[in-house]
Design a protein around this motif. Sequence first.
Motif, PDB file in Angstrom:
ATOM      1  N   CYS A 130      14.608  13.077   0.490  1.00 29.27           N
ATOM      2  CA  CYS A 130      13.677  12.425  -0.435  1.00 29.27           C
ATOM      3  C   CYS A 130      12.624  11.689   0.398  1.00 29.27           C
ATOM      4  O   CYS A 130      12.963  10.859   1.233  1.00 29.27           O
ATOM      5  CB  CYS A 130      14.427  11.448  -1.339  1.00 29.27           C
ATOM      6  N   PHE A 189      10.751   9.494  -0.491  1.00 26.61           N
ATOM      7  CA  PHE A 189      10.543   8.166  -1.042  1.00 26.61           C
ATOM      8  C   PHE A 189      11.607   7.192  -0.562  1.00 26.61           C
ATOM      9  O   PHE A 189      11.305   6.060  -0.212  1.00 26.61           O
ATOM     10  CB  PHE A 189      10.576   8.277  -2.567  1.00 26.61           C
ATOM     11  N   CYS A 190      12.892   7.634  -0.538  1.00 30.80           N
ATOM     12  CA  CYS A 190      13.963   6.716  -0.154  1.00 30.80           C
ATOM     13  C   CYS A 190      14.807   7.264   0.982  1.00 30.80           C
ATOM     14  O   CYS A 190      15.780   6.636   1.396  1.00 30.80           O
ATOM     15  CB  CYS A 190      14.839   6.380  -1.361  1.00 30.80           C
ATOM     16  N   CYS A 214      15.832  13.280  -7.017  1.00 31.47           N
ATOM     17  CA  CYS A 214      16.620  12.484  -6.081  1.00 31.47           C
ATOM     18  C   CYS A 214      17.702  11.712  -6.846  1.00 31.47           C
ATOM     19  O   CYS A 214      17.441  11.120  -7.882  1.00 31.47           O
ATOM     20  CB  CYS A 214      15.706  11.513  -5.352  1.00 31.47           C
ATOM     21  N   CYS A 254      16.687   7.610  -6.288  1.00 31.51           N
ATOM     22  CA  CYS A 254      15.483   6.978  -6.846  1.00 31.51           C
ATOM     23  C   CYS A 254      14.834   7.794  -7.959  1.00 31.51           C
ATOM     24  O   CYS A 254      13.915   7.315  -8.630  1.00 31.51           O
ATOM     25  CB  CYS A 254      14.466   6.693  -5.746  1.00 31.51           C
TER      26      CYS A 254
HETATM   27 ZN   LIG Z   1      14.834   9.246  -3.430  1.00 33.67          ZN
END
Ligand SMILES: [Zn+2]
Lengths: 217, 200
Positions: free
Chosen positions: B6, B8-9, B26, B29
Amino acid sequence: MRRRLPKASDEGLAGCHTCGKVAAVSEGRCPRCGGKLHLRKPASVQRTVAFLLAAAALYVPANILPVMVMSEWGDVMESTILEGMVEFWKREAYPIAVVIFVASIMIPLIKIVALSWLCAAATGRVKPSPQVLGRIYWFTELLGRWSMVDIFVVSILVALVQFGTVMTVEPRPGALAFGGVVVLTMFAAMSFDPRLLWDQLDLEQATDTIPALPDNE
Amino acid sequence: MQRVVCHFCDTLHEAPAVPEGTAARCLRCGVVLYQNRPASLVRTTAFSLAALALMGIVHGFPFLIMRAGGMQTELSLYRAAHELVKEGSLVIGWGVGLCTIVAPLMMACGMLYVCTPLLFGRAAPGARVVARWISLTEPWNMIEVFLLGVLVSLLKLGQLADLEFGTGFWAFAALMVCMAAAVAGIDRNELWDRLEVAGE
Ligand SMILES: [Zn+2]
Ligand SMILES: [Zn+2]
């Protein structure tokens, strides 16, 4: 306590920024597209803060300097972004006045404040929930581009209103400052690494549960 | 099993194929990890081709025609950038040209160049470099914002002069739709997976 989901960085793996390939960060470059691999964007917070400071410094001249000047039969009238908006409001074109206010005045300001807040959260200075912060980040990346609308309006008026002595429009330095704000906040959003927010959360959870019980899943 | 991270995280996931028209999200998140879009290559190729054709029209016909004091001026993408340069605002002029002319052109040409050979299971020479350029250019393609700018300008000038929509305006609106459809047509991961399979 529930074990958290595995992170790529735990295993020295990095997702490529350009193509999404998962590769060992020790390889240096992505085997698929050749992009540089990083566990986290390098100096993310410092770079974001630097872009934000520059954007905040330009925000003032961007709003007080005129962005263009219109001359009509020798009558010269300079106008700032705010005056452009007020003019629409006076003519009772409320929706368009609101659009300009949001796109040109609110969005850059919200972006600067929101990204500063994100930088504070990424370094552990404030402790909000990362889900909320994630949403703020996504929002700033999505909306930032719309601030460019006033620059385009200036470019369109300059191109269209060229009637010699009757009526002309010329650009003014405020437009450059304003364009600078938009581009700098875009760079700031691009430099920020949202994964730092989750790293911070994991760090806090790890320290919160130091007398950890053995995992029973 | 292929894996996906991911962006993002940083959560690491196994990446099984998902049914057509759905996306994998994900677990932590909720961000979209990858998608399987129906007929992705055909759609991206077709919309990029349509976008290129529309760009031809956009540059050939004016957006707006304005009349005042017995004179007439026309708005085109080129003039919007060029007049600023002529007035001495070099930086903004080039910036406007970059966001409204160069970036959309590079994206449409790039997507066409990468996706057309992939339809036949091949990778064009240098396709990887081009694909990287597409993702770098994407944030600077601002045609939808320019369209809003045209509408604001129209309202601003409406009471000062006589204004008329030109063919270019309608072509530009269609261009915006085609570019959005072309970009949304293919998932980044899928594109690169296909490039990897096709080899260079
Ligand atoms: Zn994520
Ligand atoms: Zn890569």
